[in-house]
Motif scaffolding. Structure first.
Motif, PDB file in Angstrom:
ATOM      1  N   THR A   1       0.806  -1.221   0.000  1.00  0.00           N
ATOM      2  CA  THR A   1       0.000   0.000   0.000  1.00  0.00           C
ATOM      3  C   THR A   1       0.838   1.269   0.000  1.00  0.00           C
ATOM      4  O   THR A   1       1.732   1.425   0.825  1.00  0.00           O
ATOM      5  CB  THR A   1      -0.893  -0.015   1.263  1.00  0.00           C
ATOM      6  OG1 THR A   1      -1.728  -1.164   1.170  1.00  0.00           O
ATOM      7  CG2 THR A   1      -1.770   1.215   1.350  1.00  0.00           C
ATOM      8  N   VAL A   2       0.524   2.161  -0.914  1.00  0.00           N
ATOM      9  CA  VAL A   2       1.114   3.504  -0.895  1.00  0.00           C
ATOM     10  C   VAL A   2       0.018   4.455  -0.411  1.00  0.00           C
ATOM     11  O   VAL A   2      -1.026   4.591  -1.056  1.00  0.00           O
ATOM     12  CB  VAL A   2       1.648   3.913  -2.281  1.00  0.00           C
ATOM     13  CG1 VAL A   2       1.930   5.405  -2.345  1.00  0.00           C
ATOM     14  CG2 VAL A   2       2.926   3.140  -2.591  1.00  0.00           C
ATOM     15  N   VAL A   3       0.203   5.028   0.738  1.00  0.00           N
ATOM     16  CA  VAL A   3      -0.736   5.899   1.462  1.00  0.00           C
ATOM     17  C   VAL A   3      -2.007   5.118   1.837  1.00  0.00           C
ATOM     18  O   VAL A   3      -2.083   4.600   2.928  1.00  0.00           O
ATOM     19  CB  VAL A   3      -1.033   7.212   0.714  1.00  0.00           C
ATOM     20  CG1 VAL A   3      -1.936   8.117   1.567  1.00  0.00           C
ATOM     21  CG2 VAL A   3       0.272   7.945   0.404  1.00  0.00           C
TER      22      VAL A   3
ATOM     23  N   THR B   1       5.627   6.915  -1.444  1.00  0.00           N
ATOM     24  CA  THR B   1       4.877   7.111  -0.194  1.00  0.00           C
ATOM     25  C   THR B   1       4.989   8.559   0.283  1.00  0.00           C
ATOM     26  O   THR B   1       3.987   9.194   0.636  1.00  0.00           O
ATOM     27  CB  THR B   1       5.394   6.133   0.886  1.00  0.00           C
ATOM     28  OG1 THR B   1       5.270   4.814   0.365  1.00  0.00           O
ATOM     29  CG2 THR B   1       4.624   6.257   2.179  1.00  0.00           C
ATOM     30  N   VAL B   2       6.217   9.089   0.263  1.00  0.00           N
ATOM     31  CA  VAL B   2       6.424  10.459   0.752  1.00  0.00           C
ATOM     32  C   VAL B   2       5.746  11.470  -0.181  1.00  0.00           C
ATOM     33  O   VAL B   2       4.957  12.321   0.261  1.00  0.00           O
ATOM     34  CB  VAL B   2       7.940  10.770   0.884  1.00  0.00           C
ATOM     35  CG1 VAL B   2       8.161  12.247   1.182  1.00  0.00           C
ATOM     36  CG2 VAL B   2       8.551   9.911   1.979  1.00  0.00           C
ATOM     37  N   GLU B   3       6.000  11.342  -1.495  1.00  0.00           N
ATOM     38  CA  GLU B   3       5.492  12.372  -2.414  1.00  0.00           C
ATOM     39  C   GLU B   3       3.979  12.311  -2.566  1.00  0.00           C
ATOM     40  O   GLU B   3       3.310  13.343  -2.597  1.00  0.00           O
ATOM     41  CB  GLU B   3       6.187  12.238  -3.781  1.00  0.00           C
ATOM     42  CG  GLU B   3       7.664  12.600  -3.667  1.00  0.00           C
ATOM     43  CD  GLU B   3       8.409  12.500  -4.991  1.00  0.00           C
ATOM     44  OE1 GLU B   3       7.798  12.733  -6.055  1.00  0.00           O
ATOM     45  OE2 GLU B   3       9.618  12.187  -4.959  1.00  0.00           O
ATOM     46  N   ILE B   4       3.424  11.121  -2.645  1.00  0.00           N
ATOM     47  CA  ILE B   4       1.968  11.008  -2.785  1.00  0.00           C
ATOM     48  C   ILE B   4       1.310  11.376  -1.452  1.00  0.00           C
ATOM     49  O   ILE B   4       0.259  12.012  -1.422  1.00  0.00           O
ATOM     50  CB  ILE B   4       1.568   9.610  -3.306  1.00  0.00           C
ATOM     51  CG1 ILE B   4       2.125   9.441  -4.731  1.00  0.00           C
ATOM     52  CG2 ILE B   4       0.049   9.405  -3.286  1.00  0.00           C
ATOM     53  CD1 ILE B   4       1.966   8.073  -5.342  1.00  0.00           C
TER      54      ILE B   4
ATOM     55  N   LYS C   1      -6.148  15.439   2.492  1.00  0.00           N
ATOM     56  CA  LYS C   1      -6.436  15.405   3.930  1.00  0.00           C
ATOM     57  C   LYS C   1      -5.168  15.237   4.751  1.00  0.00           C
ATOM     58  O   LYS C   1      -4.961  15.895   5.760  1.00  0.00           O
ATOM     59  CB  LYS C   1      -7.372  14.226   4.222  1.00  0.00           C
ATOM     60  CG  LYS C   1      -8.821  14.544   3.929  1.00  0.00           C
ATOM     61  CD  LYS C   1      -9.708  13.493   4.536  1.00  0.00           C
ATOM     62  CE  LYS C   1     -11.132  13.686   4.047  1.00  0.00           C
ATOM     63  NZ  LYS C   1     -11.866  12.446   4.002  1.00  0.00           N
ATOM     64  N   LEU C   2      -4.316  14.320   4.303  1.00  0.00           N
ATOM     65  CA  LEU C   2      -3.152  13.933   5.094  1.00  0.00           C
ATOM     66  C   LEU C   2      -1.957  14.877   4.890  1.00  0.00           C
ATOM     67  O   LEU C   2      -1.156  15.091   5.803  1.00  0.00           O
ATOM     68  CB  LEU C   2      -2.769  12.511   4.653  1.00  0.00           C
ATOM     69  CG  LEU C   2      -1.787  11.732   5.484  1.00  0.00           C
ATOM     70  CD1 LEU C   2      -2.427  11.371   6.816  1.00  0.00           C
ATOM     71  CD2 LEU C   2      -1.386  10.466   4.722  1.00  0.00           C
ATOM     72  N   GLY C   3      -1.859  15.432   3.661  1.00  0.00           N
ATOM     73  CA  GLY C   3      -0.674  16.180   3.234  1.00  0.00           C
ATOM     74  C   GLY C   3      -0.197  17.239   4.223  1.00  0.00           C
ATOM     75  O   GLY C   3       0.979  17.217   4.628  1.00  0.00           O
ATOM     76  N   PRO C   4      -1.046  18.185   4.642  1.00  0.00           N
ATOM     77  CA  PRO C   4      -0.567  19.266   5.516  1.00  0.00           C
ATOM     78  C   PRO C   4       0.034  18.746   6.829  1.00  0.00           C
ATOM     79  O   PRO C   4       1.098  19.198   7.255  1.00  0.00           O
ATOM     80  CB  PRO C   4      -1.841  20.092   5.786  1.00  0.00           C
ATOM     81  CG  PRO C   4      -2.729  19.783   4.621  1.00  0.00           C
ATOM     82  CD  PRO C   4      -2.441  18.379   4.240  1.00  0.00           C
ATOM     83  N   ARG C   5      -0.599  17.742   7.436  1.00  0.00           N
ATOM     84  CA  ARG C   5      -0.076  17.226   8.707  1.00  0.00           C
ATOM     85  C   ARG C   5       1.222  16.460   8.485  1.00  0.00           C
ATOM     86  O   ARG C   5       2.150  16.505   9.288  1.00  0.00           O
ATOM     87  CB  ARG C   5      -1.106  16.305   9.362  1.00  0.00           C
ATOM     88  CG  ARG C   5      -2.145  17.100  10.168  1.00  0.00           C
ATOM     89  CD  ARG C   5      -3.044  16.189  10.945  1.00  0.00           C
ATOM     90  NE  ARG C   5      -3.860  15.383  10.037  1.00  0.00           N
ATOM     91  CZ  ARG C   5      -4.230  14.130  10.276  1.00  0.00           C
ATOM     92  NH1 ARG C   5      -3.862  13.531  11.383  1.00  0.00           N
ATOM     93  NH2 ARG C   5      -4.992  13.487   9.425  1.00  0.00           N
TER      94      ARG C   5
END
Ligand code: UTP
Length: 297
Positions: free
Chosen positions: A35-37, A274-277, A283-287
């Motif tokens: 799984t990626v993200v 995983t990091v870039e996506i 939802k998850l990106g900012p945190r």
């Protein structure tokens, strides 16, 4: 005689490989289900198919791969459970995984190479052009990668693959093309005619630094070529050999990909994806960005 239909409706997703680069994770779990993200790798490829107008997906599977079939099967009990618990959003996510697509499965009894895996799908593909997507490669760009190739195929009738510039020290990990700009004004320097391909050459022997990424749109003639391709090292039949024969017939084009490619079947590529996506996730990106900022690298 009526002209052969050029519309690309089918995609072959070979998922029968052993995933040795990702052991021990892939001992019991298919690499394509890592799984990626929040999605297994293979779902990225299936979503790209949907966005590219593909209607029928043909998985070439092997032993220990039933999780892939289950993932794209209907799950009425799970949907019902989620609806009952007041989670319609999650129920929708589950429902939409396979919506509007036809799925077929065939087996590659032994992992005898990518060319052999594609050949296993010959009967299900029939006499029509088709896409091939490597399920462990995620491609993210402004236009879906397969859609771009479908457009080139439908305009020219030639096979089309994506290539990208590869650093010299990584050339030996890729199929490398010998290609020259096609000089079709509509595509500028982006679309090239392929004169030859070499599988994993040394940097000294590589004809260019343009590496094959893992997306293809091919005419059905490729099956004739693959059928008569002699197995190479380890009894494997390489797709590259079939592509070379198409190139000799003047029927192979390369498109220089402008988006981002992740070889997520490789540990470093998987972490990069995983990091870039993750960072791009609404939802998850900012945190996640905040978390990374706090790390002392
Ligand atoms: P890879 O070479 O990345 O997959 O093939 P692999 O052989 O599983 O990986 P490693 O090198 O051992 O870690 C690209 C795609 O082609 C499929 C794989 O499942 C993967 O999705 N494949 C490869 C087949 O279906 N059959 C094969 O014989 C080889």
């Amino acid at each position: 005689m009526a002209q052969k239909a050029r519309k690309v409706r089918k995609a072959v997703l070979p998922v029968a490989g052993l995933g040795t680069r990702f052991l021990p994770a892939t001992k019991a779990i298919p690499k394509e289900m890592l799984t990626v993200v929040d999605k297994p790798l293979i779902q990225y490829a299936v979503e790209e198919c949907i966005a590219s107008g593909i209607e029928h997906i043909i998985f070439v599977t092997g032993r220990r791969k039933s999780a892939i079939e289950d993932h794209f099967d209907f799950a009425p009990e799970l949907e019902h459970f989620l609806e009952e618990r007041g989670k319609p959003e999650q129920a929708k996510l589950v429902r939409e995984i396979s919506q509007g697509l036809q799925f077929s499965y065939t087996r590659q009894s032994e992992a005898l190479g990518l060319g052999h895996a594609v050949l296993c799908a010959a009967e299900l593909v029939g006499d029509e052009p088709f896409a091939v997507l490597l399920g462990d490669v995620i491609m993210e760009g402004a236009v879906p990668a397969t859609k771009e190739l479908v457009e080139i195929y439908e305009a020219t009738g030639s096979g089309a693959i994506h290539v990208e510039r590869v650093p010299r020290e990584r050339v030996h990990l890729y199929g490398i093309v010998d290609a020259k700009p096609m000089n079709e004004s509509k595509w500028g320097e982006k679309v090239l005619t392929i004169h030859g391909l070499v599988e994993k050459p040394s940097a000294e022997k590589a004809p260019s630094n343009l590496g094959v990424t893992g997306r293809y749109v091919l005419p059905p003639e490729i099956f004739d070529y693959l059928e008569t391709t002699k197995p190479g090292t380890g009894g494997e039949i390489q797709l590259t050999d079939g592509l070379c024969r198409l190139a000799e017939a003047g029927k192979m084009l390369a498109c220089v990909y402008e988006g981002r490619t992740y070889d997520a079947g490789d540990k470093l590529g998987f972490l990069q994806a995983t990091v870039e996506i993750g960072l791009k996730d609404k939802k998850l990106g900012p945190r996640f960005r905040e978390y990374l900022r706090q790390q002392k690298f």
